[in-house]
Design a protein around this motif. Sequence first.
Motif, PDB file in Angstrom:
ATOM      1  N   ASP A  86      57.963  48.632  66.020  1.00 30.81           N
ATOM      2  CA  ASP A  86      57.882  47.224  66.372  1.00 30.81           C
ATOM      3  C   ASP A  86      56.944  46.492  65.449  1.00 30.81           C
ATOM      4  N   GLU A  87      55.829  47.119  65.260  1.00 34.23           N
ATOM      5  CA  GLU A  87      54.837  46.484  64.407  1.00 34.23           C
ATOM      6  C   GLU A  87      55.360  46.296  63.007  1.00 34.23           C
ATOM      7  N   VAL A  88      55.872  47.350  62.513  1.00 33.92           N
ATOM      8  CA  VAL A  88      56.371  47.295  61.159  1.00 33.92           C
ATOM      9  C   VAL A  88      57.440  46.238  61.006  1.00 33.92           C
ATOM     10  N   ALA A  89      58.325  46.260  61.942  1.00 31.98           N
ATOM     11  CA  ALA A  89      59.409  45.305  61.865  1.00 31.98           C
ATOM     12  C   ALA A  89      58.847  43.902  61.859  1.00 31.98           C
ATOM     13  N   GLU A  90      57.880  43.749  62.655  1.00 30.82           N
ATOM     14  CA  GLU A  90      57.284  42.431  62.739  1.00 30.82           C
ATOM     15  C   GLU A  90      56.604  42.077  61.448  1.00 30.82           C
ATOM     16  N   VAL A 102      61.400  41.823  59.664  1.00 31.20           N
ATOM     17  CA  VAL A 102      62.808  42.180  59.706  1.00 31.20           C
ATOM     18  C   VAL A 102      63.154  42.672  61.101  1.00 31.20           C
ATOM     19  N   GLU A 103      64.395  42.823  61.286  1.00 28.98           N
ATOM     20  CA  GLU A 103      64.778  43.312  62.590  1.00 28.98           C
ATOM     21  C   GLU A 103      64.554  44.787  62.619  1.00 28.98           C
ATOM     22  N   ARG A 104      64.409  45.233  63.770  1.00 33.30           N
ATOM     23  CA  ARG A 104      64.124  46.632  63.889  1.00 33.30           C
ATOM     24  C   ARG A 104      65.231  47.499  63.344  1.00 33.30           C
ATOM     25  N   ARG A 105      66.371  47.031  63.552  1.00 35.26           N
ATOM     26  CA  ARG A 105      67.522  47.798  63.101  1.00 35.26           C
ATOM     27  C   ARG A 105      67.387  48.222  61.651  1.00 35.26           C
TER      28      ARG A 105
END
Length: 778
Positions: free
Chosen positions: A104-108, A112-115
């Motif tokens: 989640d953090e990274v995506a944030e 980008v989206e988590r996908r």
Amino acid sequence: QAATSPSEPREIPPADPWTPTSNLKMLISAASPEIRSRERSRELSNNTREVPQAKHCLQEHLPGDEYEKSQPNRKEKSLRLLCHKFLARYPDYPSTEDSFICLDEVAEELNVERRRIYGIVNVLESLHMVSRLAKNRYVWHGRHNLSKTLQALKKVGEENRYTQQIQIIKKREYEHEFDFDGERNEEKARYFGSSEHSDMSFVELPGTEFHAASVNSRKDKSLRVMSQKFVMLFLVSTPQVVSLEVAAKILIGEDQLEDLDKSKFKTKIRRFYDITNVLISLKLIEKVHVTEERGRKPAFKWTGPEISQDIQDTKLETTYATCPPAVSAFIHSKAQCLKNLFPLRERQNFIRHPSLIKLVKSIEKDRRKIQSAPASPVKISASTDQNFSAFPSKMAQVPAIAKHPLEGQSKKARKIGMKLSQSALECTLSLPEAVAKPEAPCTTTPTLQPALTQPLSACTPSHSSVSPVILPHTFSSVPYAIHLHSSQTYTVTTYSPSFMKPVLCAVTGIKSINSKALNKTTTDERDSQTATDDPTKSLTAKEKLPIKSQTSSQRGLKRSQALQENNLIKRFRSDEKSLDTSLTFFLCGYPIPLTQYVHDNKAGFSNTEKAEMSSLQHTTYSSLIVGVSPRTTYEPKAVNIPAFHITPLNIMLSPTSTGAALVVNNSCLSSSNTSSVQNLSPSVLNFTLHHVAAGVQVPVNPVLQHVPVPLQPKSVSHSSENVHLQGEKVSKNILQYIGHGRLSGKVSAVIPPCVPREPQEPQTATENFFRTPGGPNT
DNA sequence: CATTCCCGCCACCGG
DNA sequence: CCGGTGGCGGGAATG
């Protein structure tokens, strides 16, 4: 919304101003070592300022406004770039702390989206650069395991005859266009069939443990597997250039010879793009163009490290390479290392295995319940080391948990448990002295000194007085790293370079165990030859998993295996309780073998011996509690779980490698310069010494008899099997350790009191462990 | 048009 | 039933 505008300013909560620039910054920052630490803090901090620059660069032509988003063209969102950003966040060779990755953090942060992150993570996972810790979280291993992984992949690739397959495909192309139908398929089928690559379906070889997780059933196949196979192609082919087309054909062929749809092919290719992008980011490959008769087609060239055939050499290299950072860090903060780094790290390692995760969770749950009624565990507080103190308390809980009727688990576990117990018994047998010296006060005492005193011979003779300490033992050259934990224990890690199969164990109080035996392997005999690779086999017998084969049922097997694994673990727990009283000390083991497990120890006991010993069995330790490393600092949850995790790898190495690396380094260092050691704090010394011992051993090991593994088609299946066996292995390992453990005299001299603890009555401590929660506090 | 490959629907799966 | 995963393929951007 997303569709229209690439940038998603709106969706993002106003609070977080993520800008493209921030990402850039991250990249830059990547260079610096501290990145990791700051990553968390960073999220908040770095929002504002730099934005301007980056944007400008990219979008100068546009008037500054909202177009900022417009610019972010496709490229900006490309997987490659994303991957770069991602990689920038973590050091190639994380030595100590670990980098945990929260999707989640990274995506944030990466905006980008988590996908999208999954894509990256999946391929990284295939290379064992990360491993899933739990939902949403991964552990970053960096490139520590890379060479081992590659080696493993290469091996598998060879086994699969990729080289030949490639040849065939190429030939075909010349002959007719391309298109695979008819004959081609048949041919492929032939090849494949002959090679029995069937196992391929899930090439988890590389220490992949996820399958073990039981979590993954069929899904994981794709990206991860594809990625591995793709890499295999490079490793196997001579020019080390692979075109997507060829790769796709081969992979498709493997999966299902029958259907080769165009659409499938297309999809496959799409996936390859994803994979290649991350591999490119990793700098393992680069795009090139090959001109063939047919024309020029895009292809990829391997630019990663060459992997040597010789496993041993490679391994060593790898290890050493890894060492430095870890070592330095280690040395510097002596005390801290012990306290903080070490424990933490180890814990992490322990936790990594997917199977553990589950355990952890379940345990956690249990623990919570129990916690309410605190079992006042051992007075850990007594211990000097904070970390330890924390640990024990948690550990103490474990037993308690065990006592509680665990819901469904116990039932299932039971069957397996039976098996386990059996194996445990066997193990026990091998430890003759265990019974003999019940008191083994040493155990209580954290120090290993007694053990140390012993000659380093390490090998066979076992008798180490007691200590759970571990040693590099046996000629088998199986390296282990054991980590002791107990209320009074302290951690020790040993590593024997010779084989690179370090195992980490956490041992908590042990009844005294001495043994010579270790070998108890039931299986050894049969598989000795293959010892190198498949530990599984030996294990298998007990488990009785169908080794059958491969192809079809693998999946099911995996699952079942996974289940079993879990059950085993659970079982263990339950066993513990039964044992609890009887045992004065119990072991808490968490052995994690890195690579293949060698059982050459087959030296083994004769049956007779076993029989003799059997009488002793009851005492033994069947109760090894496994696993668990609590990590005080980080995430409590993960920590407390008892579990054992073994990474079996035939071919692979485990995530633990990091830890292993550390150890190794230490050993190296220390070995080279013993004197230097003295400067260190006692605790450190202890630690070091152990390693040293291990290091010493190294030269001795001739090693290597284990050797190259025969390429057997089965290998895959075996690997999967390994999982099941883990429990057994673990126990074995532990026993072995114990049995073998001994340190050289010099070592002992050096070693100061490690963890001086008042001698508490061991029994008490033990009891506490076992005691059900709800003690004093409530 | 061909190559890349982003995007996101939606099926799975474990909790 | 929910939320994390991740297979999958349309179709947009790029070359």
